[in-house]
Design a protein around this motif. Structure first.
Motif, short mmCIF file in Angstrom:
data_model
loop_
_atom_site.label_atom_id
_atom_site.label_comp_id
_atom_site.label_asym_id
_atom_site.label_seq_id
_atom_site.Cartn_x
_atom_site.Cartn_y
_atom_site.Cartn_z
N UNK A 186 0.85 -1.18 0.00
CA UNK A 186 0.00 0.00 0.00
C UNK A 186 0.89 1.24 0.00
N UNK A 187 0.47 2.24 -0.75
CA UNK A 187 1.22 3.50 -0.86
C UNK A 187 0.37 4.62 -0.28
N UNK A 188 0.99 5.49 0.52
CA UNK A 188 0.29 6.66 1.08
C UNK A 188 0.52 7.84 0.14
N UNK A 189 -0.52 8.63 -0.11
CA UNK A 189 -0.48 9.66 -1.15
C UNK A 189 0.49 10.80 -0.81
N UNK A 190 0.74 11.62 -1.82
CA UNK A 190 1.68 12.75 -1.69
C UNK A 190 1.24 13.76 -0.65
N UNK A 191 -0.06 13.74 -0.29
CA UNK A 191 -0.60 14.74 0.63
C UNK A 191 -0.25 14.45 2.10
N UNK A 192 0.19 13.22 2.39
CA UNK A 192 0.52 12.85 3.76
C UNK A 192 -0.66 12.22 4.47
N UNK A 193 -0.36 11.49 5.54
CA UNK A 193 -1.40 10.79 6.30
C UNK A 193 -1.19 11.02 7.80
N UNK A 194 -2.27 10.90 8.60
CA UNK A 194 -2.10 10.95 10.06
C UNK A 194 -1.17 9.83 10.53
N UNK A 195 -0.53 10.01 11.67
CA UNK A 195 0.39 9.01 12.21
C UNK A 195 -0.28 7.65 12.43
N UNK A 196 -1.59 7.69 12.68
CA UNK A 196 -2.32 6.45 12.95
C UNK A 196 -2.32 5.50 11.75
N UNK A 197 -2.15 6.03 10.54
CA UNK A 197 -2.26 5.19 9.34
C UNK A 197 -1.04 4.27 9.19
N UNK A 198 0.21 4.78 9.17
CA UNK A 198 1.34 3.85 9.12
C UNK A 198 1.40 2.94 10.34
N UNK A 199 0.95 3.43 11.49
CA UNK A 199 0.93 2.59 12.69
C UNK A 199 0.00 1.39 12.49
N UNK A 229 6.34 21.88 24.01
CA UNK A 229 5.23 22.30 24.87
C UNK A 229 4.31 23.35 24.27
N UNK A 230 4.38 23.52 22.94
CA UNK A 230 3.54 24.53 22.29
C UNK A 230 2.30 23.89 21.66
N UNK A 231 1.18 24.59 21.74
CA UNK A 231 0.00 24.21 20.99
C UNK A 231 0.15 24.79 19.57
N UNK A 232 -0.32 24.05 18.57
CA UNK A 232 -0.08 24.43 17.18
C UNK A 232 -1.38 24.91 16.53
N UNK A 233 -1.29 26.02 15.81
CA UNK A 233 -2.40 26.48 14.97
C UNK A 233 -2.00 26.19 13.53
N UNK A 234 -2.89 25.51 12.81
CA UNK A 234 -2.63 25.21 11.40
C UNK A 234 -3.49 26.09 10.51
N UNK A 235 -2.83 26.76 9.54
CA UNK A 235 -3.55 27.50 8.51
C UNK A 235 -3.76 26.54 7.35
N UNK A 236 -5.00 26.23 7.06
CA UNK A 236 -5.27 25.25 6.00
C UNK A 236 -6.74 25.17 5.68
N UNK A 237 -7.09 24.22 4.81
CA UNK A 237 -8.48 24.03 4.41
C UNK A 237 -9.04 22.77 5.08
N UNK A 238 -10.15 22.93 5.78
CA UNK A 238 -10.80 21.80 6.46
C UNK A 238 -11.14 20.71 5.45
N UNK A 239 -10.85 19.46 5.81
CA UNK A 239 -11.20 18.34 4.96
C UNK A 239 -10.18 17.99 3.90
N UNK A 240 -9.21 18.89 3.64
CA UNK A 240 -8.18 18.56 2.65
C UNK A 240 -7.26 17.50 3.24
N UNK A 241 -6.88 16.47 2.44
CA UNK A 241 -6.07 15.38 3.01
C UNK A 241 -4.74 15.85 3.60
N UNK A 242 -4.15 16.91 3.05
CA UNK A 242 -2.89 17.40 3.63
C UNK A 242 -3.12 17.97 5.02
N UNK A 243 -4.20 18.72 5.18
CA UNK A 243 -4.54 19.29 6.49
C UNK A 243 -4.82 18.17 7.50
N UNK A 244 -5.59 17.17 7.07
CA UNK A 244 -5.90 16.05 7.97
C UNK A 244 -4.64 15.29 8.35
#
Length: 316
Positions: A74-87, A118-133
């Motif tokens: 299985x190949x994961x797309x160019x957009x990236x996947x959550x850590x849970x997927x390769x796990x 120890x920092x909380x992260x704010x992501x600038x992105x589009x909701x639902x886009x696979x890269x953001x997820x």
């Protein structure tokens, strides 16, 4: 019958970027190494022509790892996947290859580093886009907050205003993102930004070429897919830069010729996942109808190349 004259401004750079090139090569090399079928989680890149071509060679595209058998790669797309997927793939002892663009992986590493500090992260992105997820899925729930507009910045609820960092999706509008960053810095003066801008070189270069081209054109077409973030941003950038008619087309059959009646100049560019064959198809469609003079608008030269993973360079 004499064809009307038309100046066709062709953006450079345009089309495939190094991350897309690498991702497609990964699928092709996996098919050569392991034979068909090879499963791909999500479209490898956002382009129907590319996906259909790979499907014809034996790639099977699925939206979830649960749709993949244990005994096929299985190949994961160019957009990236959550850590849970390769796990999950590792837990099932699957052979998997990560085709995440290295510039997206860089953002993942940044987010992890901020979390470790120890920092909380704010992501600038589009909701639902696979890269953001995929980026948000690098950290535990609640550790990455999403903002899409400057208005969202005013509403976002953070744990500690003094302990924040931000990252961005790599395919955003450079100008829109700058507005959101300014809003974040105004509300949270201590917020930590990336060492180097997260928006990738290819996105930036394609937008700069469109800005240079748009004021010269009566109309502009962006060759790309409707689910391609960077392609849609090129349309917006073109309209904002002064082109009265800027539209997205997947291929030449999508061109609305009636809307182009009376034009004397057209700008052509393409999103980072659109192959040159589709760009040439659009150019040829104009040559069929007009006496075309091509004028290249070059604002950058790209020579970036990313290596494919070692597992594909080793013999089977």
């Amino acid at each position: 019958m004499t064809k009307p004259p038309l100046t066709l401004y062709l953006a450079a750079p345009r089309g495939f970027c190094a991350g897309v090139d690498r991702a497609i090569k990964i699928v092709e090399m996996a098919l050569a190494k392991w034979g068909a079928p090879v499963f791909v989680r999500h479209e490898i890149v956002h382009n129907k022509f590319v996906v259909d071509s790979l499907r014809d060679k034996g790639a099977v595209f699925v939206e979830d790892l649960s749709d993949c058998p244990d005994d096929r790669p299985v190949i994961f797309s160019a957009h990236g996947v959550p850590k849970s997927v390769p796990a999950a793939a590792a837990a099932r002892k699957m052979v998997y290859v990560d085709a995440t663009c290295p510039l997206v992986s860089k953002v993942h590493i940044e987010a992890q580093r901020h979390f470790d500090n120890g920092l909380q992260v704010i992501m600038i992105g589009h909701a639902g886009h696979p890269e953001t997820e995929g980026t948000m899925g690098q950290l535990p729930p609640g550790e990455v907050l999403l903002v899409e507009t400057p208005a969202d910045v005013a509403e976002v609820e953070v744990r500690d205003p003094a302990r924040l960092a931000f990252v961005t999706q790599t395919t955003l509008s450079v100008d829109d993102t700058a507005e959101i960053v300014a809003a974040l810095q105004a509300r949270f003066p201590a917020i930590v930004g990336p060492h180097k801008e997260d928006i990738c070189y290819a996105t930036t270069n394609r937008q700069e070429a469109v800005k240079a081209m748009a004021p010269k054109c009566d109309a502009m077409l962006v060759v790309g897919a409707p689910n391609s973030s960077n392609s849609k941003r090129l349309v917006e950038v073109g309209a904002r830069a002064g082109c009265a008619y800027a539209q997205l087309v997947q291929r030449s059959a999508d061109i609305d010729w009636r809307s182009l009646e009376g034009i004397t100049s057209i700008g052509i560019t393409a999103g980072a996942s659109a192959p040159e064959v589709l760009i040439n198809e659009v150019i040829d469609a104009f040559k069929d109808r007009y006496d075309v003079t091509v004028d290249i608008v070059e604002t950058a030269v790209e020579n970036v190349e990313f290596k494919v993973p070692r597992v594909l360079r080793e013999p089977a």
